[in-house]
Structures are given as structure tokens and as C-alpha cells.
Design a protein around this motif. Structure first.
Motif, PDB file in Angstrom:
ATOM      1  N   GLY A 103       0.786  -1.221   0.000  1.00  0.00           N
ATOM      2  CA  GLY A 103       0.000   0.000   0.000  1.00  0.00           C
ATOM      3  C   GLY A 103       0.815   1.266   0.000  1.00  0.00           C
TER       4      GLY A 103
ATOM      5  N   GLY B 157      -1.159  -6.818   0.314  1.00  0.00           N
ATOM      6  CA  GLY B 157      -2.134  -7.556  -0.457  1.00  0.00           C
ATOM      7  C   GLY B 157      -3.060  -6.662  -1.241  1.00  0.00           C
ATOM      8  N   LEU B 158      -4.036  -7.305  -1.899  1.00  0.00           N
ATOM      9  CA  LEU B 158      -4.914  -6.576  -2.805  1.00  0.00           C
ATOM     10  C   LEU B 158      -5.788  -5.567  -2.066  1.00  0.00           C
ATOM     11  CD1 LEU B 158      -6.012  -9.483  -5.181  1.00  0.00           C
ATOM     12  CD2 LEU B 158      -4.290  -7.716  -5.585  1.00  0.00           C
ATOM     13  N   ASN B 159      -6.222  -5.889  -0.857  1.00  0.00           N
ATOM     14  CA  ASN B 159      -7.068  -4.941  -0.124  1.00  0.00           C
ATOM     15  C   ASN B 159      -6.318  -3.650   0.173  1.00  0.00           C
ATOM     16  OD1 ASN B 159      -9.249  -6.677  -0.091  1.00  0.00           O
ATOM     17  ND2 ASN B 159      -8.694  -7.600   1.878  1.00  0.00           N
ATOM     18  N   SER B 160      -5.059  -3.794   0.613  1.00  0.00           N
ATOM     19  CA  SER B 160      -4.269  -2.600   0.895  1.00  0.00           C
ATOM     20  C   SER B 160      -4.015  -1.802  -0.374  1.00  0.00           C
ATOM     21  CB  SER B 160      -2.938  -3.004   1.535  1.00  0.00           C
ATOM     22  OG  SER B 160      -3.148  -3.620   2.785  1.00  0.00           O
TER      23      SER B 160
ATOM     24  N   ALA C 177      -5.910  -1.706  -3.050  1.00  0.00           N
ATOM     25  CA  ALA C 177      -7.154  -1.051  -3.455  1.00  0.00           C
ATOM     26  C   ALA C 177      -7.415   0.190  -2.606  1.00  0.00           C
ATOM     27  CB  ALA C 177      -8.312  -2.037  -3.353  1.00  0.00           C
ATOM     28  N   MET C 178      -7.171   0.069  -1.302  1.00  0.00           N
ATOM     29  CA  MET C 178      -7.347   1.224  -0.425  1.00  0.00           C
ATOM     30  C   MET C 178      -6.389   2.340  -0.822  1.00  0.00           C
ATOM     31  SD  MET C 178      -8.960   2.518   2.142  1.00  0.00           S
ATOM     32  CE  MET C 178      -8.819   3.671   3.501  1.00  0.00           C
TER      33      MET C 178
ATOM     34  N   GLN D  54      -7.659   4.279  -3.791  1.00  0.00           N
ATOM     35  CA  GLN D  54      -8.747   5.213  -3.479  1.00  0.00           C
ATOM     36  C   GLN D  54      -8.225   6.466  -2.783  1.00  0.00           C
ATOM     37  OE1 GLN D  54     -12.598   3.080  -2.205  1.00  0.00           O
ATOM     38  NE2 GLN D  54     -11.033   1.538  -1.785  1.00  0.00           N
TER      39      GLN D  54
ATOM     40  N   GLY E  34     -14.348   2.108   5.682  1.00  0.00           N
ATOM     41  CA  GLY E  34     -14.286   0.966   6.592  1.00  0.00           C
ATOM     42  C   GLY E  34     -13.396   1.284   7.769  1.00  0.00           C
TER      43      GLY E  34
ATOM     44  N   THR F  17     -11.444  -0.709   9.273  1.00  0.00           N
ATOM     45  CA  THR F  17     -10.293  -1.603   9.382  1.00  0.00           C
ATOM     46  C   THR F  17      -9.060  -1.060   8.678  1.00  0.00           C
ATOM     47  OG1 THR F  17     -10.989  -2.834   7.406  1.00  0.00           O
ATOM     48  CG2 THR F  17     -11.771  -3.633   9.551  1.00  0.00           C
ATOM     49  N   TYR F  18      -9.174   0.081   8.043  1.00  0.00           N
ATOM     50  CA  TYR F  18      -8.066   0.619   7.268  1.00  0.00           C
ATOM     51  C   TYR F  18      -7.392   1.765   8.012  1.00  0.00           C
ATOM     52  CZ  TYR F  18      -9.963  -2.053   3.370  1.00  0.00           C
ATOM     53  OH  TYR F  18     -10.411  -3.062   2.568  1.00  0.00           O
TER      54      TYR F  18
END
Length: 818
Positions: A493, A517-520, A522-523, A526, A556, A558-559
Motif C-alpha cells: 500500500g 495484499g490486494l485490499n491494501s 485497493a485502499m 482510493q 471501513g 479496518t483501514y
């Protein structure tokens, strides 16, 4: 042979019986330093020393091999581990014709027994020692046998047992030499095909191990695996064998032993292959490992072919292959003379295999195809399917086995295996072995393919997330570095950005979303988009971080992320910085080369919420450098982050010929610190500033006559700067923008500024906060065309609002000339 000391029913009895040569052997390999590198199970049982205690120890302390070990003189004292030597005369076999300079040596010794044997009973050991040459650490091969077992289990009396001695013979002097040569690898289990093949070749040259019962009666030593004989043979039949020189390597009744040995050999081969392939997730390395595993132990030629989607690291292939499926020959391994296959079956070639060939049959059915011998007719037919390829000399007379490489019941490719005519043909057991080899190879290849695919996806996503930073911005030069983390998956990220702002200013951003990972990622995407949008709207730094914090909490809870946002004004020579939990930047002063960590109000990370963000302004001089980075560069697990920050300051102050060199200096200084696994983002800006003589500012009245004055002021200044070719376009565009300001301004305050950098920047400011809109003007409309003209002729243009004022700006490419 590693398991050859099992005390099952003995395989035979009688001095002249060929079965007398089937004895348990200890197998030991000694490296060039005189240390044990291979210690078989048979060696553990014979000498009473475990493999863990033997490997890496001086061989002279463990083996009764006189005169062959380093610093082991033939007549020297016995090691402490043994009683006095009682070695028989060494029997050397000269090998000058074989091309080696050493000798194979044999002997007999009586040793102090291992702890598990009865007290006072000494071991009677027969041994063979082979000096090894060639690449690798192996120097000496030692085979050893227990003569006491020959006496006890085979019924020799003391006189006969004393006459048995170890010897050497050309394998061609013994019965069935081809069978001996083929079975010799069974003596060398668990060594890997490379080492065992080299050792077998040298044993054949130096002399085959035999038991000598007299000067003329020699029985070849063959592996005894300790398995029962075929049922039905009586002891009387065994003892009725006449005492004469052996005429067959395989004794009557030992077929089951050999079949068991063959199965064991194949299982050991498959186990070695399984442990030797898949050591890397790199697809190319895995392909080479898979192909090389079959040669020369199982085949003389191996060629691996894969579907294009597999080789490219794309998604899993859809459906079974057909006649149109393109296969790539990705690797070839053989033990023929160098270059023989290169022109006919080159690596890297792509083609679809023709129908009516065994290759096509294997590919579409997913089953092994066995051709015991490629006949003249079949070689003609196969060669005829390939244009301009004469495969006949290469495949004629060979045994052919084609095995599919499958994963999840889908054929990824296949492997072509061939044996030369002088080797046994592939049989049904080989087909089973080859199919198992291919099954294991297919899984390993699919793992490497999936890893390659995931890496490609991650790299593509990471590349799309990172900006293409322009190396030159108004009043500053930019250099960046990004290093992916060493964790599996690599994508993270971390990000950096440079954003052009009105007034020749530049926003410098660096941030880090916590996690990987992909979630980080994607965040991170954004947040980066949000920062760009708010920066273009001239959102003040502290308010920008506040808005970013609100956005993160809406996305969210969690970020969390850290972010450092800085705005550089090259005209005023000033930095405005706001920090959200990020590590501080380093400022390197051009005047004296000193560096310092800028003390900023830390603030809380993005996503925490409820914490105010503060701003600090710092005056800078032309040539100063600002260094921003993520914590992956300075933070190492187990170390104080202060050490990393100090190293960052020191390396940032190091003189460098260019910005890129300066970045490389920092990376070399900090990236070599052990333990770094996180991503690294580094952004460096050299703050050149804009000289006063390259900036012109005027104040205009909100009256129509000021439009002509604006054109005249711009013309005079451009001519003064030597930019006569830009005058005509600049006058037209300034006239349109100033006219709009005069028409819509609510007060008499209109500002006009021209800045010369790599381009000409024009800014018109008024006190009307509403941003202008581009209109669609009809043929008879008297207004509405001004911004369309600006959009067509200017390199870039835009508008921004701050407070109760707005600024309309446009850039024009610089052209010199008078």
C-alpha cells in the motif's frame, strides 16, 4: 543397498553359487576434505555409527580403508576407534587405459565391534575403495561388507571363510556384463542421478567389486535387499548347486528379489525427483528441474512442451488441447553428443502437433503413450509430419515414452522421453514410473504457473497504481524509487505522487496503507485518487488530511494509513507541510550540505478520526532537497527506527552528480540493512525556485480598457525575455481570460501574473468565486467562445477557487527567437 542388512532368509548357499555375491553392503562417500558426505543405512548397521554422527566427520576415524584416505599412511597407527589393523594385502587394479590416474583398492580388516554386538567379537570387514575424479566434492567411494555374515549365514567353514577376499574385475570378464552394468546403480541408492551416474561410470573403469574364492573364481557383488526368496525352493535344491564358476548374475529363485529391487529403485528415483523439483517458484527454473530429473537415470532424452497460456503465466488453460493448440518446446535435456539435437528440436520453438502422431495422442487423451521401439516405418511417418525436419536419425531404433503433464485433470503439456537402442526398452513398469513422474512434475509446474500468474497480476496492479512522475515540475526536479517488499505477493500500500497546482506550485505526497495484499493496494488507490482530486481543488494541506481521514473511515474501520502532504511554492521559496502519522521528511540544505529531520506535528494516522492536523511552513533556498519516504526504508524488525532515520539523514546529505544518483545512494545505504521485507517508496525533490526576473505581476482595474493594457504588458515582457514567437498567441489568450474577469468581477481587483519556467504560465485572478464554465456558443452568439479558444490554443488550462477568489490559468509552450 542402504537397506541391505535386513536379516531375512539368505538368498543362497555355496562357494560357487552366484547368490554368494548378493551380500549387504555399506556405502560411504568421502569428500575432498576427508569428511564423510554419504553414510548409508548399511554403514550404520555395519559400523554401529548413525548417519547423523557420521556425516561431516573424518572418514579415517570411521572406516578401515588403509592407505586411501587423506593423511592416512598405509603403515601408520590405527585410529582410536578401531583395534589394531589386520588388513589383508591391497589388490590394486591399474586404470591407465581408462583415463584415470588413481587405483581402486581392496582390503580386509578386523575391527572393534560396535556396541550392539557381543563382547569380544570383532568384525571381519571386507572393503573396496574407489577414488573419484571430476566435478563436485566427492573424492572416494567406499563399499564394505561383513565377512562374518558370509560365514554364519552362508555356511562357510573357517577355512573357506578365510579364503574369501575382496577383489576387482572388469565387468566384461564376468557373466552377463550388460546386466551387471545395468544393475550397478542399485549399489548407490539415494545419491541423485548426477552423482550416481558419474560414480557408476568410474566404477566400471576402475573395476567391478567381486568376491574372490580363489585366484580364478570370482563372484560379482550384487545388492542383497534382504527379501525372501520365491516360495517353493527347498534348502536341498539350494545346496545342490555344484561348486563352479558362476555363469549367471541372477541366481535361480532370486527373481522376486530383483523385481522388488526394481520397484524399490523406481520408488527411490521418484522420491529423489520429488525432492529435487519445485525448489523454486520460478517457472523457468522449475521447467529445467523437471526436464533434467529424467536424464540420464530414466531416459537419454527428455523434452518438455507446454501450452502457450502456461508458459506466459496466464490463467488456467480452458479445456483440453486440440489440433490447433500451440505448444512451446521449453527445455531439452539429453546425454548425446553436444549439439546433436539443437538444430532439429530447438528450444523456444512453437507449433501445433500434427494429428496421427503419438505426441498428439498423448496431448488429447491425457494418457501415456509407449512405443517400445521406433521402427523405420514409424520414424518415416513422424518425420513426415514435420516440414523441413528429418527426425529419423534421432528417433529411429529408440524406445519412446510420451507422458502428459497434467494438473486438475487438464493437460498443461507433455514430456517426450527416449532411450538409446543400447539401453533396455521402456516397459509397462517404466510407463507407470513415467506417468507418476509426469504427475508430480505437472503439479509443480502448475504451482509455478499460478505463482507467476499471481505475480503478473500483482505487478500489473502495482504498476497501474504508481504514478508516472514527471521529472521536471515548475521550479523543482523530481526523482523517485519504488521497491516491492520481499513478502510473497509483493504488492503493498505504499505510494507517492506529485501534483501540479495553480501558481507554479507542486504538491509532494507520500503515503503508506498499513498491511499488504490486494485490499491494501485497493485502499491505496482510493486514497491516492482522493488526494489528487482535493489537491487540484487547492484544498489546504490540513483540511486535505482531514477530508482524507473522513473518507477512510467511511470506507471501513479496518483501514489505517499514514500520509505526508507538502506544497512547494517556488516563487515564495516556501514549503507548507502537514503530517498524518508518517515519518518526517529530510531537508538537505544546499548552502552547507547539512541535513535535518523536519520537526512536524505528527498527527494521527488516516482512519483514526477525531485528531486535528496542523501545518508547518518552512523557508527553503534554491538547490535545497526534500526527501520523503515510507517506513519500509528506515524500519527493520528488531532495530530502532531512530537508527534508520539517522542513516537516512546521513545518506541524503551525500553529494551526488544527479537526482537519480542521490536516490541510488540512499537505497544502497539503507536497503542493505538485513531484515527489510516491507515496500519502499522514495520521493526526492530538488527545490530550484523561480528567479524574480522570471516572474511578472500586474494589477488591473475591472474596466474594458484594461484588456488592451494587459495585451501590451504581456507583449513587452515576452519580448524582453526573447520569446517573440509566443507573443501573438499569448496576447489572444490573455485578452480572452482578462475580458471574462472584467465582465464578471465584483470589485476592481484583478491580478495578472506571468511566470517563465519550461513553459509560460499565465494566471488571472478576480474576486468572483464561481468557476467559469465552457459554453456551447451558436453562430450568432456574441460571447461564450473565450474558453474554447483557450482550450484549443493553450497546452493546458484550468481554474481553481480559494476563499472568495478564483484563478484561471493556462500554459503556453515556450518558443525562443527574436
Amino acid at each position: 543397498m542402504d537397506r541391505g542388512s535386513e536379516r531375512d532368509t539368505p538368498p543362497g548357499r555355496g562357494v560357487g553359487d552366484t547368490a554368494a555375491g548378493r551380500i549387504p553392503l555399506a556405502v560411504v562417500v568421502v569428500d575432498r576434505a576427508g569428511l564423510v558426505s554419504h553414510w548409508s543405512t548399511g554403514a550404520r548397521r555395519l559400523f554401529g555409527v548413525s548417519r547423523e554422527d557420521a556425516v561431516g566427520q573424518p572418514a579415517a576415524d570411521l572406516l578401515p580403508v588403509s592407505g586411501t584416505l587423506p593423511e592416512d599412511p598405509q603403515d601408520g597407527p590405527a585410529p582410536d576407534a578401531f583395534d589394531a589393523w589386520d588388513a589383508g594385502p591391497a589388490r590394486d587394479l591399474e586404470t591407465s587405459l581408462g583415463g584415470h590416474t588413481g587405483y581402486a583398492t581392496t582390503g580386509r580388516a578386523r575391527l572393534r565391534p560396535p556396541p550392539q554386538t557381543p563382547d569380544g567379537e570383532r568384525l571381519d570387514v571386507l572393503w573396496w575403495a574407489y577414488p573419484l575424479v571430476g566435478p563436485g566434492p566427492a573424492r572416494l567411494l567406499v563399499l564394505a561388507a561383513d565377512a562374518t555374515r558370509l560365514r554364519d549365514e552362508r555356511g562357510y567353514d573357517d577355512e573357506t571363510a578365510e579364503r574369501i577376499s575382496p577383489g576387482l574385475a572388469r565387468h566384461t570378464e564376468l557373466p552377463a556384463p550388460e546386466e551387471l552394468e545395468r544393475r550397478l546403480p542399485e549399489i548407490l541408492p539415494n545419491m541423485g542421478p548426477g552423482l550416481s551416474t558419474r560414480i557408476v561410470a568410474q566404477v566400471l573403469e576402475l573395476g567391478y567389486p567381486v568376491l574372490e574364492f580363489s585366484q580364478y573364481d570370482r563372484v560379482p557383488v550384487t545388492p542383497y535387499w534382504g527379501v525372501p526368496r520365491r516360495p517353493g525352493r527347498t534348502r536341498a535344491e539350494e545346496t545342490a548347486v555344484p561348486r563352479q564358476r558362476a555363469v549367471a548374475v541372477v541366481p535361480a529363485g532370486a527373481e522376486q528379489d530383483l523385481e522388488y529391487a526394481a520397484v524399490r529403485e523406481r520408488l527411490e528415483f521418484l522420491n529423489e525427483v520429488s525432492s529435487g523439483i519445485g525448489s523454486s517458484l520460478d517457472l523457468g527454473e522449475t521447467i529445467r528441474e523437471v526436464t533434467s530429473a529424467a536424464v540420464p537415470r530414466f531416459a537419454d532424452f527428455a523434452g518438455t512442451h507446454l501450452r502457450a497460456a502456461v508458459l506466459a503465466g496466464e490463467g488456467f488453460p480452458d479445456g483440453p488441447p486440440d489440433a490447433s493448440t500451440v505448444m512451446f518446446r521449453v527445455w531439452v535435456e539429453h546425454n548425446d553428443e553436444p549439439g546433436r539435437w539443437d538444430d532439429t528440436v530447438p528450444v523456444g520453438e512453437a507449433f501445433a502437433f500434427p494429428e496421427h502422431t503419438p505426441f498428439y495422442k498423448c496431448m488429447v487423451t491425457g494418457e501415456p503413450v509407449l512405443v517400445p521401439r521406433v521402427t523405420e516405418e514409424l520414424s518415416e511417418r513422424i518425420s513426415g509430419e514435420f516440414e523441413k525436419r528429418d527426425l529419423r536419425p534421432l528417433i529411429r531404433g529408440r524406445s519412446l515414452l510420451i507422458v502428459p503433464l497434467k494438473a486438475r485433470n487438464v493437460v498443461l503439456g507433455f514430456m517426450v522421453l527416449m532411450r538409446r537402442p543400447d539401453r533396455p526398452q521402456f516397459d509397462d513398469m517404466d510407463r507407470t514410473t513415467g506417468a507418476e513422474l509426469a504427475a508430480r512434475a505437472g503439479l509443480v509446474l502448475d504451482n509455478a504457473r499460478m505463482y507467476t500468474y499471481q505475480e503478473n497480476v500483482a505487478d500489473t496492479l502495482q504498476d497501474s497504481m504508481l504514478p508516472q512522475v514527471t521529472p521536471r515540475m515548475p521550479g523543482c526536479d523530481i526523482a523517485t524509487r519504488y521497491l516491492p517488499g520481499t513478502r510473497l505477493g509483493r504488492i503493498g500500500g505504499d505510494w507517492f505522487d506529485t501534483i501540479k497546482l495553480p501558481g507554479s506550485r507542486t504538491a509532494l505526497v507520500v503515503g503508506d496503507v498499513m498491511g499488504h495484499g490486494l485490499n491494501s493496494a485497493a485502499m491505496m488507490g482510493q486514497l491516492r485518487t482522493a488526494v489528487q482530486t482535493m489537491a487540484a481543488m487547492e484544498t489546504p494541506p490540513a483540511q486535505l488530511l482531514r477530508n482524507l481521514d473522513d473518507l477512510a473511515r467511511r470506507l471501513g474501520d479496518t483501514y489505517l494509513a499514514t500520509c505526508l502532504y507538502a506544497v512547494y511554492d517556488p516563487i515564495r521559496g516556501e514549503l507548507t507541510l502537514a503530517n498524518a502519522g508518517h515519518i518526517p521528511p529530510v531537508l538537505v540544505r544546499a548552502e552547507d550540505g547539512s541535513s535535518e529531520l523536519l520537526e512536524l506535528p505528527t498527527g494521527a494516522p488516516i482512519g483514526v478520526g477525531g485528531v486535528p492536523f496542523e501545518v508547518r511552513r518552512v523557508k527553503v533556498a534554491p538547490g535545497d532537497r526534500l526527501v520523503l519516504c515510507t517506513d519500509g526504508l528506515v524500519e527493520v524488525r528488531g532495530s530502532d527506527i531512530g537508527e534508520g532515520l539517522a542513516a537516512l539523514c546521513e545518506s541524503a546529505a551525500h553529494p551526488a552528480a544527479s537526482m537519480d544518483d542521490a536516490c541510488d545512494t540512499i537505497i544502497r545505504a539503507l536497503n542493505t540493512r538485513g531484515g527489510r521485507k516491507d515496500d519502499v517508496a522514495l520521493l526526492m525533490a530538488r527545490l530550484n525556485g523561480i528567479p524574480d526576473e522570471h516572474v511578472a505581476e500586474w494589477r488591473l482595474d475591472a474596466e474594458p480598457r484594461e484588456v488592451a493594457r494587459a495585451r501590451r504588458l504581456v507583449r513587452e515582457r515576452l519580448l524582453q525575455w526573447g520569446l517573440s514567437q509566443a507573443v501573438e498567441t499569448a496576447e489572444l489568450l490573455v485578452s480572452e481570460v482578462v475580458t471574462n474577469a472584467v465582465r464578471h468581477a465584483e470589485s476592481d481587483r484583478i491580478g495578472l501574473r506571468v511566470v517563465r519556467t519550461d513553459a509560460l504560465l499565465f494566471e488571472v485572478t478576480d474576486d468572483e468565486p464561481a468557476l467559469p464554465a465552457m459554453l456551447s456558443a451558436g453562430p450568432h452568439d456574441e460571447s461564450g467562445r473565450g474558453l474554447r479558444v483557450v482550450s484549443r490554443l493553450a497546452r493546458e488550462w484550468g481554474a481553481s477557487a480559494s476563499g472568495h477568489r478564483k484563478t484561471v490559468w493556462f500554459e503556453q509552450t515556450v518558443t525562443t527567437g527574436r
